[in-house]
Design a protein around this motif. Structure first.
Motif, PDB file in Angstrom:
ATOM      1  N   MET B 110       0.998  -1.442  -0.016  1.00  0.00           N
ATOM      2  CA  MET B 110      -0.227   0.048  -0.277  1.00  0.00           C
ATOM      3  C   MET B 110       0.611   0.998   0.305  1.00  0.00           C
ATOM      4  O   MET B 110       0.633   2.182  -0.873  1.00  0.00           O
ATOM      5  CB  MET B 110      -0.986  -0.307   1.116  1.00  0.00           C
ATOM      6  CG  MET B 110      -1.987  -1.266   0.611  1.00  0.00           C
ATOM      7  SD  MET B 110      -3.018  -0.752   1.594  1.00  0.00           S
ATOM      8  CE  MET B 110      -2.978   0.393   3.043  1.00  0.00           C
ATOM      9  N   GLN B 111       1.736   1.321   0.931  1.00  0.00           N
ATOM     10  CA  GLN B 111       2.829   2.613   1.123  1.00  0.00           C
ATOM     11  C   GLN B 111       3.470   2.229  -0.194  1.00  0.00           C
ATOM     12  O   GLN B 111       3.120   3.603  -0.725  1.00  0.00           O
ATOM     13  CB  GLN B 111       3.500   2.428   2.163  1.00  0.00           C
ATOM     14  CG  GLN B 111       3.531   2.960   3.435  1.00  0.00           C
ATOM     15  CD  GLN B 111       4.110   2.547   4.827  1.00  0.00           C
ATOM     16  OE1 GLN B 111       5.181   1.528   4.058  1.00  0.00           O
ATOM     17  NE2 GLN B 111       3.725   2.848   5.647  1.00  0.00           N
ATOM     18  N   GLN B 112       3.867   1.911  -1.079  1.00  0.00           N
ATOM     19  CA  GLN B 112       5.249   1.539  -2.282  1.00  0.00           C
ATOM     20  C   GLN B 112       3.198   2.083  -3.108  1.00  0.00           C
ATOM     21  O   GLN B 112       3.940   3.016  -4.217  1.00  0.00           O
ATOM     22  CB  GLN B 112       4.956  -0.030  -2.566  1.00  0.00           C
ATOM     23  CG  GLN B 112       6.330   0.195  -3.182  1.00  0.00           C
ATOM     24  CD  GLN B 112       6.795  -0.244  -4.296  1.00  0.00           C
ATOM     25  OE1 GLN B 112       6.007  -1.957  -3.548  1.00  0.00           O
ATOM     26  NE2 GLN B 112       7.126  -0.801  -5.490  1.00  0.00           N
ATOM     27  N   ARG B 113       2.582   1.913  -3.187  1.00  0.00           N
ATOM     28  CA  ARG B 113       1.238   2.184  -4.497  1.00  0.00           C
ATOM     29  C   ARG B 113       1.238   3.608  -4.250  1.00  0.00           C
ATOM     30  O   ARG B 113       1.312   4.307  -5.373  1.00  0.00           O
ATOM     31  CB  ARG B 113       0.703   1.343  -4.770  1.00  0.00           C
ATOM     32  CG  ARG B 113      -0.090   0.682  -5.362  1.00  0.00           C
ATOM     33  CD  ARG B 113      -1.296   1.097  -6.099  1.00  0.00           C
ATOM     34  NE  ARG B 113      -0.910  -0.845  -5.909  1.00  0.00           N
ATOM     35  CZ  ARG B 113      -2.135  -1.930  -6.283  1.00  0.00           C
ATOM     36  NH1 ARG B 113      -3.314  -1.262  -5.984  1.00  0.00           N
ATOM     37  NH2 ARG B 113      -2.562  -2.859  -6.425  1.00  0.00           N
ATOM     38  N   CYS B 114       0.886   3.791  -3.222  1.00  0.00           N
ATOM     39  CA  CYS B 114       0.240   5.115  -2.407  1.00  0.00           C
ATOM     40  C   CYS B 114       1.924   6.530  -3.192  1.00  0.00           C
ATOM     41  O   CYS B 114       1.273   7.705  -3.882  1.00  0.00           O
ATOM     42  CB  CYS B 114       0.815   5.588  -0.701  1.00  0.00           C
ATOM     43  SG  CYS B 114      -1.336   5.215   0.042  1.00  0.00           S
ATOM     44  N   ALA B 115       2.995   6.202  -2.906  1.00  0.00           N
ATOM     45  CA  ALA B 115       4.028   6.588  -3.358  1.00  0.00           C
ATOM     46  C   ALA B 115       3.974   7.084  -5.132  1.00  0.00           C
ATOM     47  O   ALA B 115       4.228   7.996  -5.389  1.00  0.00           O
ATOM     48  CB  ALA B 115       5.388   6.475  -2.878  1.00  0.00           C
ATOM     49  N   GLU B 116       3.885   5.836  -5.175  1.00  0.00           N
ATOM     50  CA  GLU B 116       3.513   5.567  -7.108  1.00  0.00           C
ATOM     51  C   GLU B 116       2.733   6.894  -7.658  1.00  0.00           C
ATOM     52  O   GLU B 116       3.303   7.345  -8.198  1.00  0.00           O
ATOM     53  CB  GLU B 116       3.793   4.300  -7.699  1.00  0.00           C
ATOM     54  CG  GLU B 116       5.392   3.734  -7.266  1.00  0.00           C
ATOM     55  CD  GLU B 116       4.344   2.031  -7.576  1.00  0.00           C
ATOM     56  OE1 GLU B 116       5.562   1.021  -6.999  1.00  0.00           O
ATOM     57  OE2 GLU B 116       3.426   1.888  -8.100  1.00  0.00           O
TER      58      GLU B 116
END
Ligand SMILES: Nc1ncnc2c1ncn2[C@@H]1O[C@H](COP(=O)(O)OP(=O)(O)OP(=O)(O)O)[C@@H](O)[C@H]1O
Ligand SMILES: [Mg+2]
Lengths: 278, 377
Positions: B110-116
């Motif tokens: 989730m965190q990674q996709r948020c950042a992306e």
């Protein structure tokens, strides 16, 4: 400058009776002393009635908020055409004096009316006889309090629901895969918190100070204790009034504090929606 | 079968038919725009695709599944609203993560996709801001990221730019198009702004009164409108009503003007037609005797008139020229050439037959049949 004077006058107007009550409470004919407070705290009826009233108020508050909040949300979302009816229903308790309602409830549940038992699908006879008797019980009193406080609960919550874009927020949540309950609890409720808190506050204080219905139901609550005391010992009653005022004041302060501390809560000026019930 | 397919979709609100037997196919990765005036049913159609409204008749197919009666929360659609609809009590990041947390994705994913996604919409530094701390354009970017976070099969946008000011509108519309192409996202976009529709879409469905008037590529919609409505709604145009006199030669009579139009072998002498001329197809000259007499012999069309209004629009200047009987004709000239002309000047308007679009007027039924056939393909 004139603003300040007006403000001072208003504060004076509000505080003067309170101060007079305080002074009257601690003066006992020939001097000043706290004997009336000692009397109060040693009185068993004081703690018993206060506790009972507290329980009744808490139960009414929880029941009212749990019943009305999802209902108001549902009406706002799915039955906007029912809103005028809800507005009307929410005003009825204002128009009907508590004494009328008290007699009505007692009449309905203690009478032996065939028509009523049919109309209520047998609920009235069932509930007015043992083992499910509700007549003159605290449970029925709680139900009555919920009805009495309907305007205080529905209006602030409905106002909050109107203030946020409830329908669009709900649809946004749906499109992200959220169901009805999750949307209600995680999207809508956090945004109507101020309305819910004011609703709770108003219900609580209404139930806490309600006299007529409790008297009719023959339930010995704090306001009745206050009244009885007032007839016997005016000084003690004045001190009692001060005590209950302090109690209410602390409750309000606590709730305001709670609201402020909510994450992201201090962002908009989230005033309690008490004024909005006019 | 097409990726998303609407068959005979109809929706009534009481007496009002908001959407009237619409057939529509959207291909995978396509950007389709529903364009039409206020109240034509665009939003209603989009809401039925999203699942917020149930059609009274018709079927919606997505990837060969019948989703007509599936609730909105169970449809793989992302929605972007005109009013942004960000959750006010959540930060931008929390808003984006909302849909993913319902899908119970692991926290690091989730965190990674948020950042992306924040990076994709160009707001990497705003993850911890609350919606009220963001501008309208920024809020809409976050709303877009939030809709994309659940990896929808179709992205639905209902006038996402109409609450923004003109400059932001153009930037953000390019941004939306870039992101859609980058992700090869299938998108349905609703707007009443024809310029926006022409700029952003792969195909446009022009809608009027709950029906599709024309479904085509932007260039075709503009240069080959197939209905009077499409011609009037998209772009500016001049209209002349006339009667065909020599169909094979392409000549028709519009009141006192004899117009040279492209040859119309399928029409008959006496057919009523509407001749449509785009303002950029019209040139202006100073009117004088010689050209006037020449006009009759040339194959082009020439109309004299008086300049009523001159509007400078940057790269070109628009002239409203009053021709006969209070009718006005609009002509656009590149601004460099426009300097010589002034209000109240008598001028000669010229346009070649190739600048004329001709629509048969009394053949509404024929036209309607033609349309539905076009959509069955
Ligand atoms: N919930 C509703 N109840 C009753 N009528 C509705 C409802 N929603 C839409 N309509 C009617 O359906 C028709 C189409 O409305 P719709 O919102 O789809 O138009 P639109 O093309 O999106 O217009 P706009 O550009 O103004 O948003 C209108 O006549 C509208 O009044
Ligand atoms: Mg709309």
């Amino acid at each position: 400058m004139t603003n300040r004077i007006v403000l001072a006058l208003v504060i004076l107007y509000l505080l003067l009776p309170l101060g007079a009550t305080l002074v009257f409470g601690i003066s006992n004919g020939n001097g000043i002393g706290f004997s009336s407070y000692q009397e109060i705290f040693s009185d068993h009826d004081f703690s018993a009635t206060l506790l009972l009233s507290f329980e009744l108020a808490l139960a009414s508050t929880v029941l009212a908020v749990v019943l009305i909040t999802p209902t108001a949300y549902w009406v706002q979302l799915r039955l906007p055409q029912a809103r005028p009816m809800m507005d009307f229903l929410a005003l009825v308790p204002f128009a009907v004096p508590a004494i009328v309602m008290g007699f009505g409830l007692i009449e309905v549940y203690s009478g032996n009316n065939t028509l009523l038992s049919i109309l209520s699908l047998g609920l009235v006879p069932l509930l007015s006889n043992p083992p499910f008797n509700v007549v003159n019980t605290p449970q029925l009193l709680v139900c009555a309090y919920v009805i009495v406080s309907l305007p205080f609960v529905y209006r602030p919550i409905d106002n909050s629901l109107r203030a946020i874009n409830t329908k669009v927020l709900t649809e946004a949540a749906y499109s992200l895969g959220s169901g009805w309950w999750r949307t209600f609890l995680t999207v809508v409720l956090p945004n109507i918190w101020p309305g819910v808190i004011s609703a709770a506050l108003l219900t609580f204080s209404t139930a806490m100070g309600e006299f007529t219905l409790a008297e009719l139901f023959g339930i010995y609550t704090f306001p009745i204790y206050l009244n009885v005391t007032g007839q016997n010992n005016a000084h003690k009653a004045a001190s009692l009034t001060i005590l209950s005022f302090l109690l209410t004041f602390l409750c309000v302060l606590g709730i305001i504090f709670l609201l402020r501390r909510r994450p992201g809560g201090a962002k908009q000026d989230e005033r309690l929606d008490i004024v909005a019930i006019k | 079968m097409a990726f998303l397919k609407l068959e005979g979709i109809t929706k009534y609100f009481g007496q009002v038919t908001a959407v009237d037997h619409i057939n529509l196919s959207v291909e995978r990765g396509e950007f389709l725009t529903l364009l039409g005036p206020s109240g034509c049913g665009k939003t209603t159609l989009l809401r039925m695709v999203a699942g917020f409204e149930v059609p009274n008749a018709g079927t919606i197919w997505l990837d060969d599944d019948d989703i007509t009666h599936r609730p909105a929360s169970k449809r793989p659609m992302g929605m972007v609203f005109q009013s942004y609809a960000l959750f006010p009590h959540m930060t931008a990041e929390q808003n984006i993560a909302f849909g993913m947390s319902i899908k119970r994705l692991p926290k690091d994913v989730m965190q990674q996709r948020c950042a992306e996604l924040l990076k994709l919409v160009g707001l990497s530094d705003k993850g911890r801001s609350y919606p009220h701390q963001l501008s309208g354009g920024q809020q809409q970017r976050i709303a877009l990221a939030r809709a994309l976070a659940v990896e929808p099969k179709v992205l639905l946008l209902d006038e996402p730019l109409s609450a923004l000011d003109a400059k932001v509108r153009v930037t953000l519309r390019n941004e939306i198009r870039r992101i859609q192409q980058q992700l090869r996202m299938t998108a349905i976009y609703v707007t009443h702004d024809q310029e926006e529709a022409l700029a952003i879409s792969d195909r446009i469905a022009v809608i009027a009164k709950g029906k599709i008037e024309q479904l085509d590529y932007p260039e075709e919609i503009y240069s080959n409108p197939r209905t009077v409505f499409a011609a009037t709604f998209v772009g500016t145009s001049n209209h002349l009503q006339g009667v065909v006199t020599f169909p094979a030669e392409g000549i028709c009579q519009a009141e006192q003007y004899t117009l040279h139009i492209p040859p119309m072998p399928h029409l008959h002498t006496g057919d009523r037609v509407l001749v449509i001329v785009r303002p950029e197809g019209v040139t202006i000259q100073e009117a004088n005797e010689t050209i006037d007499s020449e006009a009759n012999s040339a194959t082009g069309n020439h109309i004299t008139g008086v300049i009523e209004l001159r509007t400078f629009l940057g790269p070109f200047t628009r002239f409203h020229v009053s021709i006969d009987e209070g009718k006005t004709f609009t002509a656009d000239l590149p601004s460099q050439q426009a300097r010589d002309y002034y209000v109240a000047q008598k001028v000669l308007l010229s346009f070649p037959p190739s600048a004329c679009q001709v629509l048969p007027l009394d053949a509404r039924e024929v036209e309607a049949e033609h349309l539905t056939e076009g959509e069955k393909v």
